[in-house]
Design a protein around this motif. Structure first.
Motif, PDB file in Angstrom:
ATOM      1  N   PRO A 186       0.761  -1.108  -0.056  1.00  0.00           N
ATOM      2  CA  PRO A 186       0.036   0.040   0.181  1.00  0.00           C
ATOM      3  C   PRO A 186       0.839   1.238   0.149  1.00  0.00           C
ATOM      4  CG  PRO A 186      -0.668  -1.562   1.696  1.00  0.00           C
ATOM      5  CD  PRO A 186       0.548  -2.023   1.156  1.00  0.00           C
ATOM      6  N   ILE A 187       1.898   1.350   0.760  1.00  0.00           N
ATOM      7  CA  ILE A 187       2.778   2.449   0.792  1.00  0.00           C
ATOM      8  C   ILE A 187       3.303   2.932  -0.447  1.00  0.00           C
ATOM      9  CG2 ILE A 187       4.896   3.264   1.676  1.00  0.00           C
ATOM     10  CD1 ILE A 187       4.768   2.272   4.112  1.00  0.00           C
ATOM     11  N   GLY A 188       4.011   1.949  -1.268  1.00  0.00           N
ATOM     12  CA  GLY A 188       4.529   2.024  -2.737  1.00  0.00           C
ATOM     13  C   GLY A 188       3.295   2.584  -3.578  1.00  0.00           C
ATOM     14  N   GLU A 189       2.136   2.023  -3.453  1.00  0.00           N
ATOM     15  CA  GLU A 189       1.168   2.278  -4.480  1.00  0.00           C
ATOM     16  C   GLU A 189       0.564   3.822  -4.174  1.00  0.00           C
ATOM     17  OE1 GLU A 189      -1.621  -0.988  -4.081  1.00  0.00           O
ATOM     18  OE2 GLU A 189      -0.095  -2.326  -5.016  1.00  0.00           O
ATOM     19  N   THR A 190       0.131   3.964  -2.919  1.00  0.00           N
ATOM     20  CA  THR A 190      -0.422   5.437  -2.574  1.00  0.00           C
ATOM     21  C   THR A 190       0.516   6.314  -2.894  1.00  0.00           C
ATOM     22  OG1 THR A 190       0.229   4.762  -0.349  1.00  0.00           O
ATOM     23  CG2 THR A 190      -2.363   4.761  -0.877  1.00  0.00           C
ATOM     24  N   ILE A 191       2.011   6.219  -2.871  1.00  0.00           N
ATOM     25  CA  ILE A 191       3.025   7.362  -2.961  1.00  0.00           C
ATOM     26  C   ILE A 191       2.858   7.355  -4.584  1.00  0.00           C
ATOM     27  CG2 ILE A 191       5.127   6.353  -3.221  1.00  0.00           C
ATOM     28  CD1 ILE A 191       5.594   8.406  -0.931  1.00  0.00           C
ATOM     29  N   ALA A 192       2.763   6.372  -5.350  1.00  0.00           N
ATOM     30  CA  ALA A 192       2.733   6.590  -6.742  1.00  0.00           C
ATOM     31  C   ALA A 192       1.426   7.105  -7.409  1.00  0.00           C
ATOM     32  CB  ALA A 192       2.962   4.799  -7.269  1.00  0.00           C
ATOM     33  N   TYR A 193       0.330   6.799  -6.729  1.00  0.00           N
ATOM     34  CA  TYR A 193      -0.710   7.468  -7.200  1.00  0.00           C
ATOM     35  C   TYR A 193      -0.711   9.019  -6.842  1.00  0.00           C
ATOM     36  CZ  TYR A 193      -2.810   2.788  -7.895  1.00  0.00           C
ATOM     37  OH  TYR A 193      -3.092   1.599  -8.357  1.00  0.00           O
ATOM     38  N   ALA A 194      -0.310   9.395  -5.667  1.00  0.00           N
ATOM     39  CA  ALA A 194      -0.116  10.623  -4.986  1.00  0.00           C
ATOM     40  C   ALA A 194       0.704  11.581  -5.766  1.00  0.00           C
ATOM     41  CB  ALA A 194       0.510  10.911  -3.654  1.00  0.00           C
ATOM     42  N   THR A 221      13.370  -3.442   0.165  1.00  0.00           N
ATOM     43  CA  THR A 221      13.493  -2.647  -1.003  1.00  0.00           C
ATOM     44  C   THR A 221      12.425  -3.261  -2.128  1.00  0.00           C
ATOM     45  OG1 THR A 221      15.660  -2.155  -0.497  1.00  0.00           O
ATOM     46  CG2 THR A 221      15.008  -1.076  -2.506  1.00  0.00           C
ATOM     47  N   VAL A 222      12.742  -4.474  -2.392  1.00  0.00           N
ATOM     48  CA  VAL A 222      12.090  -5.250  -3.761  1.00  0.00           C
ATOM     49  C   VAL A 222      10.368  -4.809  -3.529  1.00  0.00           C
ATOM     50  CG1 VAL A 222      11.395  -7.343  -4.673  1.00  0.00           C
ATOM     51  CG2 VAL A 222      13.906  -6.768  -4.049  1.00  0.00           C
ATOM     52  N   PRO A 223       9.816  -5.268  -2.396  1.00  0.00           N
ATOM     53  CA  PRO A 223       8.351  -5.024  -2.548  1.00  0.00           C
ATOM     54  C   PRO A 223       7.784  -3.582  -2.646  1.00  0.00           C
ATOM     55  CG  PRO A 223       9.017  -6.289  -0.510  1.00  0.00           C
ATOM     56  CD  PRO A 223      10.067  -5.828  -1.377  1.00  0.00           C
ATOM     57  N   LEU A 224       8.555  -2.525  -2.162  1.00  0.00           N
ATOM     58  CA  LEU A 224       8.241  -1.302  -1.982  1.00  0.00           C
ATOM     59  C   LEU A 224       8.525  -0.607  -3.556  1.00  0.00           C
ATOM     60  CD1 LEU A 224       9.789   0.858   0.800  1.00  0.00           C
ATOM     61  CD2 LEU A 224       7.601   0.892  -0.121  1.00  0.00           C
ATOM     62  N   VAL A 225       9.698  -0.961  -4.015  1.00  0.00           N
ATOM     63  CA  VAL A 225       9.937  -0.538  -5.716  1.00  0.00           C
ATOM     64  C   VAL A 225       9.027  -0.898  -6.360  1.00  0.00           C
ATOM     65  CG1 VAL A 225      11.796  -0.669  -7.324  1.00  0.00           C
ATOM     66  CG2 VAL A 225      12.308   0.165  -4.936  1.00  0.00           C
ATOM     67  N   THR A 226       8.817  -2.544  -6.533  1.00  0.00           N
ATOM     68  CA  THR A 226       7.575  -2.955  -7.237  1.00  0.00           C
ATOM     69  C   THR A 226       6.523  -2.243  -7.280  1.00  0.00           C
ATOM     70  OG1 THR A 226       9.003  -5.162  -6.836  1.00  0.00           O
ATOM     71  CG2 THR A 226       6.933  -5.349  -7.971  1.00  0.00           C
ATOM     72  N   ALA A 227       5.918  -2.156  -6.034  1.00  0.00           N
ATOM     73  CA  ALA A 227       4.737  -1.681  -5.917  1.00  0.00           C
ATOM     74  C   ALA A 227       4.580  -0.049  -6.356  1.00  0.00           C
ATOM     75  CB  ALA A 227       4.321  -1.476  -4.323  1.00  0.00           C
ATOM     76  N   LEU A 228       6.022   0.656  -6.234  1.00  0.00           N
ATOM     77  CA  LEU A 228       5.908   1.888  -6.868  1.00  0.00           C
ATOM     78  C   LEU A 228       5.732   1.866  -8.390  1.00  0.00           C
ATOM     79  CD1 LEU A 228       6.868   5.050  -6.147  1.00  0.00           C
ATOM     80  CD2 LEU A 228       9.144   4.352  -6.911  1.00  0.00           C
ATOM     81  N   GLY A 229       6.517   0.969  -8.888  1.00  0.00           N
ATOM     82  CA  GLY A 229       6.689   0.785 -10.601  1.00  0.00           C
ATOM     83  C   GLY A 229       5.272   0.584 -10.937  1.00  0.00           C
ATOM     84  N   VAL A 230       4.551  -0.582 -10.425  1.00  0.00           N
ATOM     85  CA  VAL A 230       3.276  -0.881 -10.687  1.00  0.00           C
ATOM     86  C   VAL A 230       2.242   0.195 -10.557  1.00  0.00           C
ATOM     87  CG1 VAL A 230       1.595  -2.318 -10.516  1.00  0.00           C
ATOM     88  CG2 VAL A 230       3.754  -3.388 -10.661  1.00  0.00           C
ATOM     89  N   ARG A 278      -1.886   7.379 -17.903  1.00  0.00           N
ATOM     90  CA  ARG A 278      -2.716   6.896 -19.033  1.00  0.00           C
ATOM     91  C   ARG A 278      -1.712   6.401 -20.087  1.00  0.00           C
ATOM     92  NH1 ARG A 278      -7.565   9.657 -21.164  1.00  0.00           N
ATOM     93  NH2 ARG A 278      -7.017  11.406 -19.677  1.00  0.00           N
ATOM     94  N   GLY A 279      -2.156   5.141 -20.883  1.00  0.00           N
ATOM     95  CA  GLY A 279      -1.312   4.633 -21.812  1.00  0.00           C
ATOM     96  C   GLY A 279      -0.213   3.536 -21.454  1.00  0.00           C
ATOM     97  N   ARG A 280      -0.172   3.334 -20.234  1.00  0.00           N
ATOM     98  CA  ARG A 280       1.160   2.608 -19.669  1.00  0.00           C
ATOM     99  C   ARG A 280       0.201   1.426 -19.237  1.00  0.00           C
ATOM    100  NH1 ARG A 280       2.742   4.849 -22.169  1.00  0.00           N
ATOM    101  NH2 ARG A 280       4.109   6.826 -22.165  1.00  0.00           N
ATOM    102  N   ASN A 281       0.907  -0.101 -19.404  1.00  0.00           N
ATOM    103  CA  ASN A 281       0.475  -1.093 -19.197  1.00  0.00           C
ATOM    104  C   ASN A 281       1.255  -1.553 -17.662  1.00  0.00           C
ATOM    105  OD1 ASN A 281       0.671  -3.902 -18.559  1.00  0.00           O
ATOM    106  ND2 ASN A 281      -0.333  -4.149 -20.688  1.00  0.00           N
ATOM    107  N   PRO A 282       0.664  -1.936 -16.652  1.00  0.00           N
ATOM    108  CA  PRO A 282       1.324  -1.885 -15.459  1.00  0.00           C
ATOM    109  C   PRO A 282       2.374  -3.486 -15.500  1.00  0.00           C
ATOM    110  CG  PRO A 282      -1.212  -2.561 -15.191  1.00  0.00           C
ATOM    111  CD  PRO A 282      -1.089  -1.595 -16.338  1.00  0.00           C
ATOM    112  N   MET A 283       1.909  -4.374 -16.326  1.00  0.00           N
ATOM    113  CA  MET A 283       2.627  -5.428 -16.675  1.00  0.00           C
ATOM    114  C   MET A 283       4.014  -5.148 -17.405  1.00  0.00           C
ATOM    115  SD  MET A 283       1.991  -8.564 -15.563  1.00  0.00           S
ATOM    116  CE  MET A 283       3.480  -9.585 -15.555  1.00  0.00           C
ATOM    117  N   VAL A 284       3.842  -4.501 -18.619  1.00  0.00           N
ATOM    118  CA  VAL A 284       4.908  -4.253 -19.547  1.00  0.00           C
ATOM    119  C   VAL A 284       5.595  -2.946 -19.003  1.00  0.00           C
ATOM    120  CG1 VAL A 284       5.393  -3.406 -21.757  1.00  0.00           C
ATOM    121  CG2 VAL A 284       3.509  -4.919 -21.533  1.00  0.00           C
ATOM    122  N   ASP A 285       5.240  -1.938 -18.490  1.00  0.00           N
ATOM    123  CA  ASP A 285       5.737  -0.700 -18.046  1.00  0.00           C
ATOM    124  C   ASP A 285       6.125  -0.656 -16.438  1.00  0.00           C
ATOM    125  OD1 ASP A 285       5.780   0.457 -20.707  1.00  0.00           O
ATOM    126  OD2 ASP A 285       3.631   0.567 -20.224  1.00  0.00           O
TER     127      ASP A 285
END
Lengths: 265, 245
Positions: free
Chosen positions: B68-76, B198-207, B214-221
């Motif tokens: 959740p931390i990685g994801e919310t910060i990416a959305y924010a 680091t791995v889970p955080l960074v992975t969640a951030l990227g995804v 818009r236009g990015r695919n979470p799996m490919v990008d």
């Protein structure tokens, strides 16, 4: 008592590792994004679980798996074990005498990869993002097979003394060829799995195996050959994960072709 | 309460299953091939129990906090729309998680010892320390840059393979020129940087970033940050070896 000090020491070390991460994230949340953190209570509990979980995990590994695994690596690579069926140790070693070492390398590489927490994390994420198309266990087993083959081949290289860069360069050529043919969506995940495998559980045991082997096989340098194994462990999962995707794609197209053939009949 | 107990039971069962292969392999080789008893059986049983409980707790915390931390910060960041701050954050995250990494501290101290023994630097406490510190900062900067480049890649939608294959060609070329003693350490430093937190955080951030642009695919990008973070340290450590030695 010794256990308690070890737990406390590991706690301090893990805390030291976590604090900068937490400071950066909360710092940016508050100062730059100026945003209240949602579900703060749950996140704090979760971080506490991560901290305590890592401490127990690391102390347990130090107590149980690492000493035994390292001892076994030393015993299996000991010439006294390898030539136990003969009366004396021959002057010229033959690569086939080390069969048990290759098997142990493959088995321990596979088993430690299955238990690697960062790989579990990436597999859970990939499963969610792909909408279930990539199975958690499918990915973990594909990576583990890659590590098993890689480490086994790595021990073979140490025994035979062939140069490391031949293997690595051939491996990269295979990776490049596969990248051109494999389904696009698997490529970044396959590359990530190379970096993920060389983590908490695998590295200490594999390094012990490499060092044991390099110090008993005549003419090998402990420093150069011990490090080499880890390079193998991060190269081969890329190949096996892309291979896994290629295989599933091939089976899928074959079965849909069959179905359409049956329908047209 | 009851549901929570079942939940805990299931997580413990899962982590037991994760560890079973190691237990089977070690028991088989020790008892059948080496034909030896298992030493300190008590301590090993306690240790194994620790590993099972620890893994279960970590996986629980992973889904409660790190993802959740990685994801919310990416959305924010995506909502705020400030690329500069996002890049500053990406670099700090990579640098900050690496500089304090205990495994890296151990490896750089070891590397300083190797370098001093080989006569590449003066064998004194201060020169060893400054060599080790230099190496640590080099690796941390390289991981910071890796996450930064990786985030730019996600924003722009560049294909990952060109960056990675180009990087590996760089590694091969530099291997030919770098001092022999640093190569092993350089290859190893790539693996050291990707820690369990680091791995889970960074992975969640990227995804998270890939799914909110818009236009990015979470799996490919979305994936690929870890791959970059284990590539750049190799190049930078070899460069460090070429400059310092």
């Amino acid at each position: 008592m010794a256990m308690l000090t070890q737990l406390l020491n590991t706690l301090l070390q893990t805390l030291f590792d976590l604090i900068p991460i937490i400071a950066i994230i909360f710092g940016f949340q508050i100062i730059v994004l100026r945003q209240k953190i949602a579900n703060l209570k749950k996140i704090i509990f979760g971080l506490f679980y991560v901290l305590v979980g890592l401490v127990f995990f690391l102390v347990g590994l130090e107590k149980a798996l690492f000493p035994l695994g390292k001892l076994m690596a030393a015993q299996l690579t000991d010439p006294a074990f390898i030539y136990s069926s003969l009366e004396s140790i021959p002057l010229q070693l033959h690569w086939a005498d080390y069969t048990w070492v290759y098997l142990f390398a493959a088995a321990i590489g596979f088993a430690t990869t299955i238990a690697e927490p960062s790989l579990i994390a990436v597999a859970i994420k990939a499963n969610g993002v792909s909408g279930g198309a990539i199975g958690v266990w499918g990915l973990r087993i594909a990576v583990a097979i890659g590590v098993a083959v890689g480490i086994s081949l790595g021990t073979f290289r140490i025994v035979t003394g062939t140069p490391l860069h031949y293997y690595i360069i051939v491996g990269y050529i295979i990776v490049i060829l596969q990248t051109m043919r494999a389904p696009k969506m698997i490529i970044p995940l396959a590359y990530d799995s190379g970096g993920v495998t060389t983590s908490t559980v695998t590295v200490p045991l594999v390094a012990a195996l490499g060092l044991g082997l390099a110090s008993t096989v005549p003419g090998r340098s402990a420093i150069i050959d011990g490090f080499g194994l880890i390079a193998f462990a991060s190269l081969f999962p890329m190949i096996s994960v892309m291979g896994y995707a290629q295989l599933s794609e091939w089976r899928y197209t074959r079965s849909t072709k069959k179905m359409s053939e049956q329908q047209s009949l | 309460m009851n549901r929570q107990l079942i939940n805990i039971g299931r997580t413990l069962l899962d982590s037991t299953r994760d560890l079973l292969p190691i237990i089977v392999v070690i028991a088989f080789f020790q008892l059948v091939i080496l034909k030896q008893p298992i030493p300190n059986l008590n301590e090993i049983l306690i240790g194994t129990l620790f590993v099972v409980v620890g893994l279960a707790l970590f996986i629980k915390g992973l889904e409660m906090a790190l993802f959740p931390i990685g994801e919310t910060i990416a959305y924010a960041f995506a909502r705020k729309g400030s690329t500069v701050w996002l890049l500053v954050f990406a670099f700090s995250l990579g640098f900050g998680t690496t500089i304090a990494e205990p495994a890296l501290i151990a490896v750089s101290a070891e590397a300083a010892k190797v370098a001093a023994n080989a006569g590449l630097i003066i064998d004194s406490v201060t020169s060893r320390e400054s060599y080790a510190d230099g190496l640590r900062v080099t690796v941390a900067v390289s991981v910071g840059l890796a996450i930064l480049i990786g985030v730019i890649r996600i924003i722009k939608g560049w294909p990952l393979q060109y960056l990675i294959i180009g990087g590996y060609i760089g590694v091969v070329i530099m291997t030919a020129f770098a001092p022999k003693e640093i190569i092993g350490i350089a290859y190893d430093s790539g693996g050291v940087t990707t820690s369990t937190v680091t791995v889970p955080l960074v992975t969640a951030l990227g995804v998270g970033l890939a799914s909110s642009i818009r236009g990015r695919n979470p799996m490919v990008d979305g994936f690929g940050l870890i791959a970059l973070a284990s590539l750049t340290p190799m190049i930078f450590v070899m460069a460090y070896g070429m400059v310092v030695h």
